[in-house]
Design an enzyme around this catalytic site. Structure first.
Site, PDB file in Angstrom:
ATOM      1  N   ARG A 169     -15.320 -25.136  22.385  1.00 55.05           N
ATOM      2  CA  ARG A 169     -15.885 -24.918  23.717  1.00 55.05           C
ATOM      3  C   ARG A 169     -17.027 -25.912  23.928  1.00 55.05           C
ATOM      4  NH1 ARG A 169     -11.869 -22.850  24.790  1.00 55.05           N
ATOM      5  NH2 ARG A 169     -11.410 -20.762  25.555  1.00 55.05           N
ATOM      6  N   ASP A 197     -12.360 -32.363  23.212  1.00 56.33           N
ATOM      7  CA  ASP A 197     -11.329 -31.819  24.107  1.00 56.33           C
ATOM      8  C   ASP A 197     -11.970 -30.896  25.137  1.00 56.33           C
ATOM      9  OD1 ASP A 197      -8.561 -31.411  24.894  1.00 56.33           O
ATOM     10  OD2 ASP A 197      -8.839 -29.349  24.203  1.00 56.33           O
ATOM     11  N   GLU A 248     -17.166 -28.881  32.133  1.00 56.22           N
ATOM     12  CA  GLU A 248     -15.764 -29.236  32.459  1.00 56.22           C
ATOM     13  C   GLU A 248     -15.212 -28.470  33.667  1.00 56.22           C
ATOM     14  OE1 GLU A 248     -13.957 -27.948  28.638  1.00 56.22           O
ATOM     15  OE2 GLU A 248     -12.783 -26.534  29.844  1.00 56.22           O
ATOM     16  N   HIS A 265      -9.297 -30.746  27.868  1.00 59.91           N
ATOM     17  CA  HIS A 265      -8.953 -29.373  27.457  1.00 59.91           C
ATOM     18  C   HIS A 265      -7.421 -29.221  27.348  1.00 59.91           C
ATOM     19  CE1 HIS A 265     -10.924 -25.184  27.261  1.00 59.91           C
ATOM     20  NE2 HIS A 265      -9.782 -25.158  26.584  1.00 59.91           N
TER      21      HIS A 265
HETATM   22  P1  NAI Z   1     -10.987 -16.842  15.695  1.00 62.74           P
HETATM   23  O1  NAI Z   1     -11.644 -15.679  16.343  1.00 62.74           O
HETATM   24  O2  NAI Z   1      -9.742 -16.621  14.909  1.00 62.74           O
HETATM   25  O3  NAI Z   1     -12.036 -17.568  14.720  1.00 62.74           O
HETATM   26  C1  NAI Z   1     -13.343 -17.873  15.068  1.00 62.74           C
HETATM   27  C2  NAI Z   1     -14.153 -17.929  13.784  1.00 62.74           C
HETATM   28  O4  NAI Z   1     -15.460 -18.379  14.120  1.00 62.74           O
HETATM   29  C3  NAI Z   1     -14.291 -16.566  13.075  1.00 62.74           C
HETATM   30  O5  NAI Z   1     -13.936 -16.684  11.715  1.00 62.74           O
HETATM   31  C4  NAI Z   1     -15.759 -16.245  13.236  1.00 62.74           C
HETATM   32  O6  NAI Z   1     -16.296 -15.487  12.158  1.00 62.74           O
HETATM   33  C5  NAI Z   1     -16.359 -17.636  13.311  1.00 62.74           C
HETATM   34  N1  NAI Z   1     -17.712 -17.668  13.829  1.00 62.74           N
HETATM   35  C6  NAI Z   1     -18.319 -16.766  14.673  1.00 62.74           C
HETATM   36  N2  NAI Z   1     -19.613 -17.132  14.841  1.00 62.74           N
HETATM   37  C7  NAI Z   1     -19.819 -18.242  14.090  1.00 62.74           C
HETATM   38  C8  NAI Z   1     -20.951 -19.056  13.841  1.00 62.74           C
HETATM   39  N3  NAI Z   1     -22.145 -18.785  14.376  1.00 62.74           N
HETATM   40  N4  NAI Z   1     -20.794 -20.122  13.031  1.00 62.74           N
HETATM   41  C9  NAI Z   1     -19.611 -20.398  12.456  1.00 62.74           C
HETATM   42  N5  NAI Z   1     -18.511 -19.652  12.647  1.00 62.74           N
HETATM   43  C10 NAI Z   1     -18.615 -18.592  13.456  1.00 62.74           C
HETATM   44  O7  NAI Z   1     -10.756 -17.905  16.849  1.00 62.74           O
HETATM   45  P2  NAI Z   1      -9.682 -19.087  16.899  1.00 62.74           P
HETATM   46  O8  NAI Z   1      -8.394 -18.571  17.444  1.00 62.74           O
HETATM   47  O9  NAI Z   1      -9.662 -19.787  15.595  1.00 62.74           O
HETATM   48  O10 NAI Z   1     -10.306 -20.026  18.026  1.00 62.74           O
HETATM   49  C11 NAI Z   1     -11.543 -20.676  17.835  1.00 62.74           C
HETATM   50  C12 NAI Z   1     -12.025 -21.208  19.168  1.00 62.74           C
HETATM   51  O11 NAI Z   1     -11.165 -22.252  19.598  1.00 62.74           O
HETATM   52  C13 NAI Z   1     -11.970 -20.173  20.321  1.00 62.74           C
HETATM   53  O12 NAI Z   1     -13.147 -19.405  20.363  1.00 62.74           O
HETATM   54  C14 NAI Z   1     -11.836 -21.048  21.530  1.00 62.74           C
HETATM   55  O13 NAI Z   1     -13.122 -21.253  22.073  1.00 62.74           O
HETATM   56  C15 NAI Z   1     -11.289 -22.370  20.998  1.00 62.74           C
HETATM   57  N6  NAI Z   1      -9.973 -22.696  21.559  1.00 62.74           N
HETATM   58  C16 NAI Z   1      -9.821 -23.893  22.205  1.00 62.74           C
HETATM   59  C17 NAI Z   1      -8.602 -24.263  22.744  1.00 62.74           C
HETATM   60  C18 NAI Z   1      -8.403 -25.561  23.436  1.00 62.74           C
HETATM   61  O14 NAI Z   1      -7.378 -25.744  24.132  1.00 62.74           O
HETATM   62  N7  NAI Z   1      -9.293 -26.529  23.314  1.00 62.74           N
HETATM   63  C19 NAI Z   1      -7.449 -23.356  22.653  1.00 62.74           C
HETATM   64  C20 NAI Z   1      -7.698 -22.144  21.893  1.00 62.74           C
HETATM   65  C21 NAI Z   1      -8.930 -21.837  21.383  1.00 62.74           C
END
Ligand code: NAI
Length: 328
Positions: free
Chosen positions: A231, A255, A260, A292
């Site tokens: 993000r 990305d 954005e 994105h």
């Molecule tokens: P997820 O919920 O499976 O994993 C997120 C991880 O971040 C968790 O393990 C959590 O403990 C950790 N986390 C929370 N706070 C943290 C901190 N302060 N420091 C380090 N780690 C921390 O989420 P997922 O599915 O892996 O997605 C991650 C992110 O990717 C989403 O939140 C979304 O913003 C982004 N995303 C971007 C896309 C794109 O098209 N560019 C598409 C899908 C997701």
């Protein structure tokens, strides 16, 4: 149920139309915001995407209109005021794991573009320029890759980088055993100091807002490569621009971008770019930006449509799975 699909593009319509559903879907091009709120009248569900502004005013308005569910067709939910949703009795659901490979592979694509100057080579060849001066790259093999956030996408990314022969380290306040099979957890300060490549895969929440900033950038290795497919708000863009100007940041692959909304997903090729910070970013030869699109694969669109419809179905039957529900 009557579902208003906001911010929808032809590809959204196509992917949803491929699935049989009893629900009545209406597709609207504008995103959901205070201005477009009246369009939700008469609907039970609003289906939103990453840059829809689902703030308190919008949620209060949705509740007044009788909307009961905010069905996000994405994984991130930083654009929804969850407190307001709770207060107004609206449920929020999302698609938590539509295709971790899709986003992780895009992060890897940005790395492999940047480390071998593929974007510049592409332009040169089209100009009939086959010189190599300035295109010298480096091997990813053997480098230390720092992963921030080792959830579904972060873990998948880590696994791929391990396959490239990288040493993978990570920071996550909630450690998991799955990641431990490919790399080591370290403290954030160690991650900044040791990584040749840093990739962000954590959600945007209060504690991660501007994680990359004027204080953390000096702690990084000289000529670090920074990748953000998570993000935009995780990165303080003016601080990163200073890092690029000083050479501290050697490569930047984005990305996502904090501002954005109102820019990405649309064709503005006939307009003047008025965001001077973004315009400055685009001047660097060692910066690659995609709009994105990390989520944008056949496989992901298929799963997004399928899971969103399944969420709406389950909501109608009163059995929305907890893992797909977003709450405070
Ligand atoms: P997820 O919920 O499976 O994993 C997120 C991880 O971040 C968790 O393990 C959590 O403990 C950790 N986390 C929370 N706070 C943290 C901190 N302060 N420091 C380090 N780690 C921390 O989420 P997922 O599915 O892996 O997605 C991650 C992110 O990717 C989403 O939140 C979304 O913003 C982004 N995303 C971007 C896309 C794109 O098209 N560019 C598409 C899908 C997701």
């Amino acid at each position: 149920m009557k579902v208003a699909v906001f911010n929808s593009k032809p590809y959204d319509k196509e992917s949803f139309k491929r699935h049989h559903t009893e629900h009545l879907l209406s597709f609207f091009s504008p995103g959901l915001s205070e201005d477009t709120l009246p369009m939700a009248a008469g609907f039970d569900v609003v289906c939103c995407f990453v840059n829809d502004r689902v703030n308190a005013a919008v949620i209060e308005g949705l509740a007044e209109l009788g909307v009961k569910l905010i069905a996000l067709r994405c994984a991130g939910f930083n654009n929804v005021d969850l407190e307001a949703a709770k207060r107004c009795g609206l449920l929020v659901c999302r698609v938590p794991e539509y295709s971790p490979n899709t986003v992780a592979e895009h992060a890897v694509a940005l790395i492999l573009d940047l480390n071998r100057n593929i974007h510049r080579a592409f332009n040169r060849i089209r100009e009939n320029d086959y010189s190599l001066q300035g295109l010298q790259g480096f091997e990813v093999n053997g480098k230390t890759v720092g992963v921030i956030g080792t959830g579904t996408i972060g873990y998948t990314f880590a696994r791929i980088m391990k396959g490239f022969g990288c040493k993978v380290i990570a920071y996550d306040p909630q450690q998991n055993d799955r990641f431990k099979s490919v790399g080591d957890y370290v403290e954030l300060e160690q991650l900044w100091a040791q990584s040749d490549i840093i990739s962000l895969h954590c959600p945007l929440v209060a504690s991660t807002y501007h994680l990359v900033n004027v204080n953390s950038i000096p702690l990084m290795k000289d000529r670090v490569m920074l990748i953000n497919t998570s993000r935009g708000g995780l990165v303080d863009t003016p601080a990163v621009i200073e890092g690029l100007k000083s050479g501290k940041i050697g490569w930047l692959g984005l990305d996502v971008y904090e501002e954005e909304a109102g820019l990405f997903f649309e064709n503005y090729s006939n307009r003047i770019l008025t965001d001077d910070v973004f315009a400055r970013l685009l001047t660097f030869p060692n910066v690659v930006v995609t709009g994105h699109q990390a989520f944008f694969s056949n496989e992901a669109l298929e799963t997004i449509a399928q899971t969103t419809l399944a969420n709406i179905d389950a909501f109608a039957k009163g059995c929305l799975p907890e893992k797909n529900t977003v709450s405070l």
